[in-house]
Design a protein around this motif. Structure first.
Motif, PDB file in Angstrom:
ATOM      1  N   GLU A   1       2.190   2.851  -3.157  1.00  0.00           N
ATOM      2  CA  GLU A   1       1.146   3.511  -3.217  1.00  0.00           C
ATOM      3  C   GLU A   1       1.477   5.072  -2.961  1.00  0.00           C
ATOM      4  O   GLU A   1       0.850   5.948  -3.604  1.00  0.00           O
ATOM      5  CB  GLU A   1       0.198   3.162  -2.036  1.00  0.00           C
TER       6      GLU A   1
ATOM      7  N   PRO B   1      -8.809   3.145  -9.148  1.00  0.00           N
ATOM      8  CA  PRO B   1     -10.034   3.244  -8.310  1.00  0.00           C
ATOM      9  C   PRO B   1     -10.283   2.231  -7.622  1.00  0.00           C
ATOM     10  O   PRO B   1     -10.708   2.420  -6.509  1.00  0.00           O
ATOM     11  CB  PRO B   1     -11.107   3.742  -9.654  1.00  0.00           C
ATOM     12  N   GLN B   2     -10.229   1.078  -8.134  1.00  0.00           N
ATOM     13  CA  GLN B   2     -10.714  -0.118  -7.278  1.00  0.00           C
ATOM     14  C   GLN B   2      -9.657  -0.328  -5.839  1.00  0.00           C
ATOM     15  O   GLN B   2     -10.278  -0.986  -4.826  1.00  0.00           O
ATOM     16  CB  GLN B   2     -10.736  -1.402  -8.123  1.00  0.00           C
ATOM     17  N   HIS B   3      -8.757   0.399  -5.792  1.00  0.00           N
ATOM     18  CA  HIS B   3      -7.777   0.114  -4.673  1.00  0.00           C
ATOM     19  C   HIS B   3      -7.999   1.740  -3.855  1.00  0.00           C
ATOM     20  O   HIS B   3      -7.223   1.644  -2.740  1.00  0.00           O
ATOM     21  CB  HIS B   3      -6.342  -0.153  -4.785  1.00  0.00           C
ATOM     22  N   ARG B   4      -8.730   2.627  -4.333  1.00  0.00           N
ATOM     23  CA  ARG B   4      -8.392   3.745  -3.782  1.00  0.00           C
ATOM     24  C   ARG B   4      -9.365   4.142  -2.400  1.00  0.00           C
ATOM     25  O   ARG B   4      -9.284   4.683  -1.584  1.00  0.00           O
ATOM     26  CB  ARG B   4      -8.955   4.887  -4.784  1.00  0.00           C
ATOM     27  N   ALA B   5     -10.568   3.219  -2.492  1.00  0.00           N
ATOM     28  CA  ALA B   5     -11.532   3.419  -1.721  1.00  0.00           C
ATOM     29  C   ALA B   5     -11.166   3.609  -0.194  1.00  0.00           C
ATOM     30  O   ALA B   5     -11.469   4.571   0.442  1.00  0.00           O
ATOM     31  CB  ALA B   5     -12.894   2.458  -1.731  1.00  0.00           C
ATOM     32  N   ARG B   6     -10.603   2.498   0.089  1.00  0.00           N
ATOM     33  CA  ARG B   6     -10.061   2.511   1.631  1.00  0.00           C
ATOM     34  C   ARG B   6      -9.362   3.865   2.001  1.00  0.00           C
ATOM     35  O   ARG B   6      -9.229   4.324   3.245  1.00  0.00           O
ATOM     36  CB  ARG B   6      -9.493   1.226   1.915  1.00  0.00           C
ATOM     37  N   LEU B   7      -8.213   4.168   1.130  1.00  0.00           N
ATOM     38  CA  LEU B   7      -7.458   5.233   1.493  1.00  0.00           C
ATOM     39  C   LEU B   7      -8.331   6.586   1.623  1.00  0.00           C
ATOM     40  O   LEU B   7      -8.015   7.218   2.596  1.00  0.00           O
ATOM     41  CB  LEU B   7      -6.444   5.228   0.088  1.00  0.00           C
ATOM     42  N   LEU B   8      -9.347   6.558   0.550  1.00  0.00           N
ATOM     43  CA  LEU B   8     -10.066   7.791   0.805  1.00  0.00           C
ATOM     44  C   LEU B   8     -10.855   7.813   2.224  1.00  0.00           C
ATOM     45  O   LEU B   8     -10.767   8.709   2.750  1.00  0.00           O
ATOM     46  CB  LEU B   8     -11.093   7.777  -0.376  1.00  0.00           C
ATOM     47  N   GLU B   9     -11.401   6.563   2.507  1.00  0.00           N
ATOM     48  CA  GLU B   9     -12.020   6.514   3.924  1.00  0.00           C
ATOM     49  C   GLU B   9     -11.094   6.681   4.885  1.00  0.00           C
ATOM     50  O   GLU B   9     -11.749   6.925   6.042  1.00  0.00           O
ATOM     51  CB  GLU B   9     -12.710   5.220   3.861  1.00  0.00           C
TER      52      GLU B   9
END
Lengths: 758, 74
Positions: free
Chosen positions: B67, B23-31
């Motif tokens: 990733e 989760p902590q590395h997911r944010a930018r990919l989602l954005e």
């Protein structure tokens, strides 16, 4: 009503690669002021909006490109903080212009809607409508304006199309800011529970920061969903608020709502719907030019071949094209120093100005052409979009030592000079990766080491051939460059595993469509960066040069000077008995320079002069320093004379060559002057230790070169690292680790060499 | 039947089924628009095999194999 109206600031923001810079240039006519934000090295670009009515100026502030309001790099953090009015010295935005790339509408609207929700009066610049059309998407600006609730200005900023309409609208708005009513809008259909929690936090924020009430809704959303923001902003958010947010996240988690992704998903759902509604799909022109080019430039074989060829071209250009302006600058500096010397007459002031200030600072300014060329290449790579491909191609290699592909260009640039290399690290998002790159960049052998290598190789390396056709001198030079590369990669690997450990953030790299670069913009870009180099490094270098001059000049040694004055008089008086004082004798020698029949006498006077400066240096503070550090460098096989060279070249490596020529009383030596170098080489080869063995053996030469490969002897680099890392901690650490590394490796070279020689 | 994005061949299209990145590395990919349900196309692998280039929401994005192995598609 005589007071001038308060400055009206329009803020320009948008995704990277959306053409924001092109729009900024079109709006301000390339007359931007480039500086830094207080305390950070993020570029702050602002300019006056063209076409202002007298008395109604509008300032346009160009924020760094950013993908979202949850920042991942320093650049993005500044962009967000300006919009949240947290940056000291930056006025509140009176108007926000969001730039969105029409050919990449969804992701650009993701950010645009985030910004619109902040509640500022907002204009949307819908850029690159031409590219979108070529790709088969026609965007209806009126429909988009209705959907977003803000005025939309379709344009092709790089061609100037549609920019005028936006410019007029901004001026109209600036004249009557009240005319535009902001309707609060939200572009999220949040899960119900998430929405409720966000609202509760919004209310807390409104009470906590009443002056930023308008931003509360957007800030609440970011606080709830942005994982790192709570921890990284402890100084802004008080404990009870942090506790409330953490509790809300826990409640959401237990209800099965993913607080990290809920807001993002909700916004993309809305953005997708808007994009569908406003876009008409037409027949696309097939595979775009950019895609075709990419098939070649990222091809398995051709991609790499072209990459290597481009890099080779860049280096060749930096070394060869920069040569003549560098020679010209060098000559100019020499001429200026001479003129100043003549104008002032002999004395301390003359010496300080001519040798300390002009020649010292000149030695740095001489590198300006190389730096400009390098920046021009970098601007070309960036502005065309190739830089992202270089990172794409090289990422695999760099990942071996724990770095990103984006670290490749800065390290490559450092072969020319570490300063532009270090400045080029600004494109690296992760602060740790950026720091590691900065720390190892000076290990790449820069052009200032070349004169040192050249002299030492000529003096110490035998002219034998290896494998029949490879010269040992050339191989040694190649070896030094390779040693630097291995050292840089090895230290990067070590730093990433120890001091700057941390899971590498995933590489998320956009590969934007290729663009045709605009030469005027590239030149401007180059000059802006070169100016920063000149101004920032220049001031520090000036100070250090004055210090070094002082160390090499004082204490005065009157007895020594008297003795040499007497010798000069003895030399000159037989030819001209009218000469009574040493000053007259020196003037006479100057006058005789033009007379060929006096050549022998002038030469003798020059030799005397050099002997005098050599003696002076030996007795000066620098000379004493050389003696003082002798115990430290004796294990490396160096004597105190080499010590003076090491001390003097602390400011700049290439000073070693000229210092050695002073120490050994060789005529004035130019680093690039073959004849002068040759005579220095002869003197070095003839130099003996007290026991009669030569000083400059193969082993001494290798040891000294190994030392120069690793040692941090460049004040300008230290100054730039201080600037880029915003403090003395890292440059001092870098100085310490590189010096220690240089000493240890030189020690090993010398001791192992002695052992092998038996 | 879902498979890692990294196992697609260049030119093939798929839809994101699940994102297994922590989760902590997911944010930018989602954005960046890579969400569950988003259609993607695998464009190519870099000459040295890593990273991988995909097309998502009309633009080109590059991420590492590491990733890409954690983005499941169907």
């Amino acid at each position: 009503m005589n007071s001038s109206p308060p400055a009206f600031t329009a803020v320009l923001t948008g995704n990277p690669n959306c053409g924001k810079t092109a729009l900024f240039n079109a709006l301000t006519g390339l007359r931007a002021k480039v500086g830094n934000y207080a305390g950070v090295t993020v570029e702050r670009k602002e300019g006056a909006l063209l076409g202002a009515a007298p008395g109604h100026p509008v300032t346009v502030l160009d924020l760094p490109g950013t993908y979202s309001l949850s920042p991942q790099s320093l650049d993005e953090q500044i962009a967000r903080d300006v919009l949240f009015r947290r940056v000291p010295g930056v006025p509140e935005p009176a108007l926000v212009i969001v730039v969105a790339d029409a050919s990449n509408l969804q992701r650009n609207l993701y950010y645009a809607t985030q910004v619109i929700e902040l509640g500022y009066p907002t204009f949307l610049a819908l850029n690159m409508v031409d590219v979108a059309r070529q790709n088969g998407h026609t965007v209806d600006p009126a429909a988009l304006s209705r959907a977003l609730g803000v005025p939309v200005f379709p344009m092709v900023a790089s061609e100037g199309e549609g920019v005028g309409t936006l410019q007029e609208a901004v001026h109209r708005f600036a004249a009557q800011p009240g005319s535009h009513r902001v309707i609060p809008r939200e572009f999220n259909e949040l899960p119900e529970q998430f929405g409720r929690e966000a609202q509760a936090i919004e209310q807390r924020l409104e009470t906590l920061f009443p002056h930023r009430e308008r931003l509360a809704a957007a800030e609440a959303l970011l606080l709830l969903g942005d994982d790192p923001v709570l921890n990284s902003h402890r100084e802004i958010y008080p404990e009870p608020l942090v506790a409330a947010v953490t509790a809300a996240r826990t409640r959401l988690e237990s209800a099965g709502v993913d607080w990290r992704s809920a807001a993002i998903e909700a916004r993309y759902a809305r953005v997708f719907a808007i994009a569908q509604h406003v876009t008409t799909e037409t027949l696309s022109e097939g595979e775009s030019f950019s895609d075709r080019l990419d098939r070649l430039l990222t091809h398995r074989i051709w991609g790499l071949v072209i990459f290597v060829a481009l890099m080779a071209l860049m280096f060749q250009g930096i070394f060869s094209v920069a040569q003549w302006p560098m020679d010209a600058l060098d000559a100019g500096v020499g001429w200026l120093a001479d003129r100043v010397s003549t104008a002032l007459g002999p004395g301390d002031l003359q010496d300080l100005l001519a040798n300390g200030v002009i020649k010292g600072v000149g030695a740095v300014i001489v590198f300006l052409p190389q730096i400009c060329l390098l920046f021009l290449f970098i601007a070309l790579l960036e502005d065309t979009g190739y830089m992202a491909r270089a990172a794409f191609l090289m990422d695999r290699l760099m990942s071996r030592v724990g770095l990103h592909g984006k670290s490749f260009i800065p390290m490559l640039s450092s072969f020319a000079c570490a300063i532009p290399g270090i400045m080029a690290t600004r494109t690296i998002e992760s602060p740790k990766d950026r720091l590691v790159t900065i720390l190892v960049a000076p290990l790449m052998s820069c052009s200032a080491r070349l004169p040192v290598y050249t002299v030492l190789i000529a003096a110490c390396i035998p002219q034998t051939r290896v494998l029949g056709f490879l010269g040992l001198p050339g191989l040694t030079l190649l070896g030094m460059y390779l040693l630097g590369i291995v050292g840089a990669l090895g230290m990067a690997w070590l730093f990433k595993r120890t001091l700057l450990r941390g899971e590498p953030p995933p590489l998320i790299l956009e590969l934007p469509p290729y663009k045709r670069p605009v030469p005027r913009v590239m030149l401007r870009h180059m000059w802006d960066r070169a100016k920063l180099f000149l101004r920032r490094a220049g001031t520090v270098i000036l100070g250090i040069n004055i210090l070094l001059w002082f160390l090499a000049t004082y204490p005065r040694q009157p007895e020594l000077d008297t003795a040499f004055d007497a010798r000069l008089l003895t030399l000159v008086q037989p030819s001209d008995p009218a000469v009574r004082t040493p000053a007259e004798a020196a003037a006479r020698v100057q006058a005789w320079r033009a007379q060929p029949d006096r050549a022998a006498l002038v030469e003798a006077a020059d030799a005397l002069n050099h002997e005098q400066s050599g003696e002076r240096l030996r007795g000066s503070f620098a000379g004493r320093l050389g003696h003082a550090i002798e115990p430290l460098i004796r294990p490396l096989g160096f004597d105190w004379k080499i010590g003076i060279g090491l001390v003097a070249s602390f400011a700049a490596r290439e000073v070693f060559v000229s210092t050695m020529s002073v120490v050994y009383n060789v005529g004035e030596v130019d680093a690039g002057d073959a004849a002068g170098t040759a005579s220095l080489v002869e003197v070095l080869q003839a130099e003996r230790r007290p026991d009669g063995t030569p000083v400059y053996t193969l082993l001494t030469g290798l040891t000294l070169m190994v030392f120069y490969v690793f040692a941090m002897q460049c004040v300008s680099t230290v100054a730039v690292v201080r600037r880029e890392t915003n403090g003395w901690k890292w440059p001092l650490f870098q100085l310490a680790y590189m010096t220690a590394l240089a000493w240890v490796l030189a020690f090993l070279t010398y001791q192992i060499g002695r052992w092998m020689a038996g | 039947m879902s498979q890692p994005l990294s196992s697609l061949t260049p030119g093939s299209r798929a839809v994101v089924a699940e994102i297994l990145i922590p989760p902590q590395h997911r944010a930018r990919l989602l954005e960046m628009g890579l969400l569950v349900g988003t259609p993607i196309e695998l464009i190519r692998f870099a000459p040295l095999g890593d990273p991988v280039e995909i097309k998502v929401r009309g633009y080109h994005l590059s991420l590492r194999r590491h990733e890409a192995e954690q983005v499941m598609v169907r």
